[in-house]
Write an enzyme that holds these catalytic residues in place. Structure first.
Site, PDB file in Angstrom:
ATOM      1  N   HIS A   1       0.671  -1.021  -0.393  1.00  0.00           N
ATOM      2  CA  HIS A   1       0.162  -0.202   0.230  1.00  0.00           C
ATOM      3  C   HIS A   1       1.101   1.155   0.131  1.00  0.00           C
ATOM      4  CE1 HIS A   1      -3.534  -2.546   1.829  1.00  0.00           C
ATOM      5  NE2 HIS A   1      -3.434  -2.611   0.652  1.00  0.00           N
TER       6      HIS A   1
ATOM      7  N   CYS B   1       6.379  19.852  -4.626  1.00  0.00           N
ATOM      8  CA  CYS B   1       7.304  19.792  -5.738  1.00  0.00           C
ATOM      9  C   CYS B   1       7.922  21.056  -6.632  1.00  0.00           C
ATOM     10  CB  CYS B   1       6.850  18.787  -6.959  1.00  0.00           C
ATOM     11  SG  CYS B   1       7.717  18.255  -7.748  1.00  0.00           S
TER      12      CYS B   1
HETATM   13  P1  OAD Z   1      -6.821  -3.328  10.298  1.00  0.00           P
HETATM   14  O1  OAD Z   1      -7.002  -2.102  11.070  1.00  0.00           O
HETATM   15  O2  OAD Z   1      -8.122  -4.079   9.163  1.00  0.00           O
HETATM   16  O3  OAD Z   1      -7.085  -4.323  11.447  1.00  0.00           O
HETATM   17  C1  OAD Z   1      -6.542  -4.498  11.821  1.00  0.00           C
HETATM   18  C2  OAD Z   1      -6.001  -6.288  13.038  1.00  0.00           C
HETATM   19  O4  OAD Z   1      -5.408  -6.467  13.722  1.00  0.00           O
HETATM   20  C3  OAD Z   1      -7.633  -6.197  13.509  1.00  0.00           C
HETATM   21  O5  OAD Z   1      -7.419  -7.716  12.556  1.00  0.00           O
HETATM   22  C4  OAD Z   1      -7.109  -6.446  14.975  1.00  0.00           C
HETATM   23  O6  OAD Z   1      -7.172  -7.374  16.024  1.00  0.00           O
HETATM   24  C5  OAD Z   1      -5.964  -7.170  14.972  1.00  0.00           C
HETATM   25  N1  OAD Z   1      -4.229  -6.582  16.074  1.00  0.00           N
HETATM   26  C6  OAD Z   1      -4.661  -5.695  16.644  1.00  0.00           C
HETATM   27  N2  OAD Z   1      -3.437  -5.238  17.726  1.00  0.00           N
HETATM   28  C7  OAD Z   1      -2.757  -6.536  17.057  1.00  0.00           C
HETATM   29  C8  OAD Z   1      -1.628  -7.289  18.198  1.00  0.00           C
HETATM   30  N3  OAD Z   1      -1.143  -6.643  18.444  1.00  0.00           N
HETATM   31  N4  OAD Z   1      -1.077  -8.718  17.705  1.00  0.00           N
HETATM   32  C9  OAD Z   1      -1.916  -8.532  16.154  1.00  0.00           C
HETATM   33  N5  OAD Z   1      -3.058  -8.827  15.931  1.00  0.00           N
HETATM   34  C10 OAD Z   1      -3.819  -7.471  16.620  1.00  0.00           C
HETATM   35  O7  OAD Z   1      -5.949  -3.273   9.867  1.00  0.00           O
HETATM   36  P2  OAD Z   1      -5.337  -3.782   8.371  1.00  0.00           P
HETATM   37  O8  OAD Z   1      -6.149  -5.317   7.939  1.00  0.00           O
HETATM   38  O9  OAD Z   1      -3.818  -3.676   7.757  1.00  0.00           O
HETATM   39  O10 OAD Z   1      -5.458   0.155   3.646  1.00  0.00           O
HETATM   40  O11 OAD Z   1      -6.071  -3.118   7.389  1.00  0.00           O
HETATM   41  C11 OAD Z   1      -5.871  -3.726   5.931  1.00  0.00           C
HETATM   42  C12 OAD Z   1      -6.045  -1.834   5.388  1.00  0.00           C
HETATM   43  O12 OAD Z   1      -6.823  -0.756   5.364  1.00  0.00           O
HETATM   44  C13 OAD Z   1      -5.073  -0.523   5.495  1.00  0.00           C
HETATM   45  O13 OAD Z   1      -3.847  -1.032   5.171  1.00  0.00           O
HETATM   46  C14 OAD Z   1      -5.421   0.232   4.431  1.00  0.00           C
HETATM   47  C15 OAD Z   1      -6.568   0.459   5.320  1.00  0.00           C
HETATM   48  O14 OAD Z   1      -7.665   1.099   5.258  1.00  0.00           O
HETATM   49  C16 OAD Z   1      -5.311   1.558   2.835  1.00  0.00           C
HETATM   50  O15 OAD Z   1      -4.975   2.595   3.645  1.00  0.00           O
HETATM   51  C17 OAD Z   1      -5.466   0.943   1.542  1.00  0.00           C
END
Ligand code: OAD
Length: 241
Positions: free
Chosen positions: A116, A145
């Protein structure tokens, strides 16, 4: 359960790790979803889309400047460091991270794609050239820029395509791995949400690490529930034993 995962890892030839915002939570960086997630207080469509940026680049940049401020104070945690340890342990290793915070890179990890993008890198909205802009706080909002046009964060927003070269690296790693560890992602944002199933379809073994169940739990061979900063170092330690 953890013993079974360690056994599997000991027999793994090619390891793929996929991470999301949860891996950086223990570094003090807010995740997107969940009770304290960024999307509870902010609307993605007003901040993380090309249309939002076109309409109001100042607001979008203020939000990124705020996030850059939080991240500038953060350090890689035990989870990030364990993943760097996997890279050293496995001959064939690759990391796909959805995170734009750059914390994996700060562990010195080499075989990875920030699918991303990276919020420290900027892109000229006219010329498309990219470069790192590490100032915090930014000296001007929106930053400009040299050519006079507005710079944008070099990240992938909702409604945008992931650059082809990032996808190529990701698919090559998916097709060559025999084990996947998917840590700290809610598994709802595509295309990354579809990667665990692709690994399964290729006959690979999927290990999930998360503090709670996600849609990936349905696909995973094993889900280890707990903080990635605890579980990943335990796996690495088990491998050495
Ligand atoms: P999310 O915020 O959707 O999910 C975070 C996950 O991490 C959740 O399932 C939590 O349960 C888990 N979590 C939290 N703390 C944790 C810990 N200490 N150990 C293990 N797991 C833990 O984030 P992403 O899945 O990364 O995209 O979201 C995907 C994308 O959505 C991001 O890259 C971003 C966002 O909108 C863009 O900006 C394009």
């Amino acid at each position: 359960m953890i013993e079974k995962v360690i056994e599997r890892l000991k027999n793994t030839k090619s390891l793929l790790v996929i991470t999301g915002a949860g891996i950086s939570a223990e570094s003090g960086i807010p995740t997107f979803r969940g009770a304290d997630g960024l999307w509870q207080n902010y609307r993605a469509e007003e901040l993380a889309t090309p249309w939002a940026f076109e309409r109001d680049p100042v607001t979008v940049w203020k939000w990124y400047d705020w996030r850059r401020g939080i991240i500038s104070k953060a350090e890689p945690n035990k989870g990030h460091i364990a993943i760097k340890g996997f890279e050293e342990r496995f001959e064939n290793f690759f990391l796909i991270t959805q995170n734009v915070d750059g914390l994996h890179a700060r562990t010195g990890i080499k075989n990875m794609v920030e699918i991303h993008g990276n919020l420290w890198r900027v892109r000229c909205s006219k010329e498309n050239k990219t470069f790192m802009l590490l100032d915090h706080p930014l000296r001007e909002i929106p930053p400009l820029c040299d050519c006079g046009n507005i710079l944008r964060p070099d990240v992938v927003w909702f409604g945008e395509s992931i650059p082809y070269e990032y996808l190529e690296k990701a698919y090559s790693a998916i097709n060559s791995c025999d084990t996947l560890i998917v840590a700290g992602t809610s598994g709802v944002v595509y295309p990354v949400a579809s990667f665990p199933q692709m690994v399964k379809d290729n006959g690979g073994f999927v290990i999930e690490v998360n503090i709670e169940a996600t849609p990936i739990s349905q696909i995973a061979d094993i889900s280890l529930f707990g903080a990635s900063g605890d579980i990943l170092p335990s796996l690495l330690k088990g491998l050495a034993g």
